[in-house]
Design an enzyme around this catalytic site. Structure first.
Site, PDB file in Angstrom:
ATOM      1  N   HIS A   1      -5.826  -5.925   2.581  1.00 18.17           N
ATOM      2  CA  HIS A   1      -4.936  -4.782   2.807  1.00 18.17           C
ATOM      3  C   HIS A   1      -4.582  -4.702   4.285  1.00 18.17           C
ATOM      4  O   HIS A   1      -5.470  -4.516   5.132  1.00 18.17           O
ATOM      5  CB  HIS A   1      -5.612  -3.489   2.358  1.00 18.17           C
ATOM      6  CG  HIS A   1      -5.827  -3.398   0.878  1.00 18.17           C
ATOM      7  ND1 HIS A   1      -5.269  -2.402   0.106  1.00 18.17           N
ATOM      8  CD2 HIS A   1      -6.536  -4.183   0.020  1.00 18.17           C
ATOM      9  CE1 HIS A   1      -5.628  -2.567  -1.153  1.00 18.17           C
ATOM     10  NE2 HIS A   1      -6.394  -3.650  -1.231  1.00 18.17           N
TER      11      HIS A   1
ATOM     12  N   CYS B   1       0.838  -1.198   0.000  1.00 20.17           N
ATOM     13  CA  CYS B   1       0.000   0.000   0.000  1.00 20.17           C
ATOM     14  C   CYS B   1       0.873   1.248   0.000  1.00 20.17           C
ATOM     15  O   CYS B   1       1.736   1.419   0.865  1.00 20.17           O
ATOM     16  CB  CYS B   1      -0.895  -0.027   1.238  1.00 20.17           C
ATOM     17  SG  CYS B   1      -1.687   1.545   1.621  1.00 20.17           S
ATOM     18  N   GLU B   2       0.668   2.127  -0.964  1.00 15.84           N
ATOM     19  CA  GLU B   2       1.515   3.312  -1.041  1.00 15.84           C
ATOM     20  C   GLU B   2       1.127   4.378  -0.016  1.00 15.84           C
ATOM     21  O   GLU B   2       1.848   5.353   0.158  1.00 15.84           O
ATOM     22  CB  GLU B   2       1.486   3.910  -2.449  1.00 15.84           C
ATOM     23  CG  GLU B   2       0.172   4.531  -2.881  1.00 15.84           C
ATOM     24  CD  GLU B   2       0.226   5.085  -4.298  1.00 15.84           C
ATOM     25  OE1 GLU B   2      -0.388   6.142  -4.529  1.00 15.84           O
ATOM     26  OE2 GLU B   2       0.866   4.461  -5.174  1.00 15.84           O
ATOM     27  N   HIS B   3       0.020   4.181   0.679  1.00 13.49           N
ATOM     28  CA  HIS B   3      -0.399   5.148   1.700  1.00 13.49           C
ATOM     29  C   HIS B   3       0.263   4.886   3.048  1.00 13.49           C
ATOM     30  O   HIS B   3       0.544   5.823   3.796  1.00 13.49           O
ATOM     31  CB  HIS B   3      -1.917   5.117   1.859  1.00 13.49           C
ATOM     32  CG  HIS B   3      -2.654   5.516   0.619  1.00 13.49           C
ATOM     33  ND1 HIS B   3      -3.886   4.992   0.291  1.00 13.49           N
ATOM     34  CD2 HIS B   3      -2.321   6.370  -0.375  1.00 13.49           C
ATOM     35  CE1 HIS B   3      -4.292   5.509  -0.864  1.00 13.49           C
ATOM     36  NE2 HIS B   3      -3.363   6.346  -1.277  1.00 13.49           N
ATOM     37  N   HIS B   4       0.483   3.598   3.372  1.00 12.33           N
ATOM     38  CA  HIS B   4       1.057   3.258   4.677  1.00 12.33           C
ATOM     39  C   HIS B   4       2.277   2.343   4.587  1.00 12.33           C
ATOM     40  O   HIS B   4       2.867   2.009   5.617  1.00 12.33           O
ATOM     41  CB  HIS B   4      -0.006   2.602   5.567  1.00 12.33           C
ATOM     42  CG  HIS B   4      -1.162   3.497   5.884  1.00 12.33           C
ATOM     43  ND1 HIS B   4      -2.332   3.493   5.157  1.00 12.33           N
ATOM     44  CD2 HIS B   4      -1.324   4.449   6.836  1.00 12.33           C
ATOM     45  CE1 HIS B   4      -3.167   4.390   5.647  1.00 12.33           C
ATOM     46  NE2 HIS B   4      -2.586   4.985   6.670  1.00 12.33           N
TER      47      HIS B   4
ATOM     48  N   GLN C   1      -4.882  -0.500  -5.336  1.00 13.02           N
ATOM     49  CA  GLN C   1      -5.379  -1.662  -6.067  1.00 13.02           C
ATOM     50  C   GLN C   1      -6.075  -1.287  -7.368  1.00 13.02           C
ATOM     51  O   GLN C   1      -5.984  -2.013  -8.364  1.00 13.02           O
ATOM     52  CB  GLN C   1      -6.309  -2.471  -5.170  1.00 13.02           C
ATOM     53  CG  GLN C   1      -6.738  -3.803  -5.783  1.00 13.02           C
ATOM     54  CD  GLN C   1      -7.494  -4.675  -4.800  1.00 13.02           C
ATOM     55  OE1 GLN C   1      -7.214  -4.669  -3.608  1.00 13.02           O
ATOM     56  NE2 GLN C   1      -8.464  -5.436  -5.287  1.00 13.02           N
TER      57      GLN C   1
ATOM     58  N   CYS D   1      -3.211  -2.365   5.758  1.00 14.54           N
ATOM     59  CA  CYS D   1      -3.500  -1.041   6.309  1.00 14.54           C
ATOM     60  C   CYS D   1      -4.904  -0.995   6.896  1.00 14.54           C
ATOM     61  O   CYS D   1      -5.189  -0.188   7.785  1.00 14.54           O
ATOM     62  CB  CYS D   1      -3.337   0.046   5.238  1.00 14.54           C
ATOM     63  SG  CYS D   1      -4.365  -0.180   3.781  1.00 14.54           S
TER      64      CYS D   1
END
Length: 219
Positions: A179, A110-113, A151, A181
């Site tokens: 995920h 996940c590129e956010h976390h 995704q 996250c």
């Protein structure tokens, strides 16, 4: 961030601008060894800020292990040198029915976390004059998965790559993934999963074909 008006990094220059992973133009100016050394130093600083004792023999090698994992494993799909060559073969069997590769192992991040995304990808296409080696379908999935991702974009990147490589729009991609996250932070929901799909060509217009694809992957 990717810049549609400027030069695109070589990784995704063949993709439409909206599907490119956000990369700086100088993303590949440094060698892998240089990146590993720099990331190792940065991660060591993070560990020290957390109060960890890096003289402990269990922790001493962790910064370099993490850096090597990032560059050589988790995010190796950022490197255009790792883009798989999708070799085509003459369809001498005259096979023109639905071809499905299901349950392809998918591991992404996940590129956010920066925590894992784990799941399966299912891909299908309708062969024309050529067919592709089955392992190449897996390699395309893995190439785009092994980078920081969301995704929705991952699903469309795989579909677009297959369309270009196979020379047909008759491509279907469905991803189902967990995920971390969502599972390990925030709402801590361990029971939900995320499904995304992309249908091109006849898969988008032929409901019966789409149903057959979903039936064959158990959906």
């Amino acid at each position: 961030m990717d810049n549609p008006s400027g030069p695109a990094p070589a990784t995704d220059s063949h993709l439409p601008p909206g599907l490119r992973t956000p990369l700086r133009d100088d993303a590949f100016a440094r060698s892998d060894d240089d990146k590993i050394a720099a990331i190792s130093g940065h991660f060591e600083a993070i560990m020290r800020e957390l109060g960890l004792d890096l003289t402990d023999d269990s922790l001493a090698g962790t910064p370099r292990r993490v850096a090597k994992m990032y560059v050589k494993e988790w995010f190796k799909g950022l490197d255009p040198a790792n883009r798989p060559e999708v070799r085509m073969f003459d369809n001498r069997y005259d096979y023109h029915q639905l071809l499905v590769e299901r349950d392809i192992t998918l591991f992404s991040c996940c590129e956010h976390h920066f925590v894992p995304i784990v799941g399966k990808a299912h891909v299908a296409y309708l062969p024309g004059e050529h067919v592709v080696g089955l392992s190449k379908l897996n390699r395309v999935v893995q190439y785009y998965a092994r980078r920081p991702q969301v995704q929705e974009r991952l699903t469309r990147q795989i579909a677009e790559e297959l369309k270009q490589s196979l020379g047909t729009d008759d491509v279907a991609v469905l991803i189902e993934a967990d995920h971390l996250c969502v599972m390990s932070r925030g709402v801590n929901d361990t029971s939900s999963s995320t499904l995304t799909s992309e249908y091109g060509g006849r898969f988008a217009t032929d409901e019966a074909l789409r149903r057959e694809f979903l039936r064959q992957i158990g959906k």
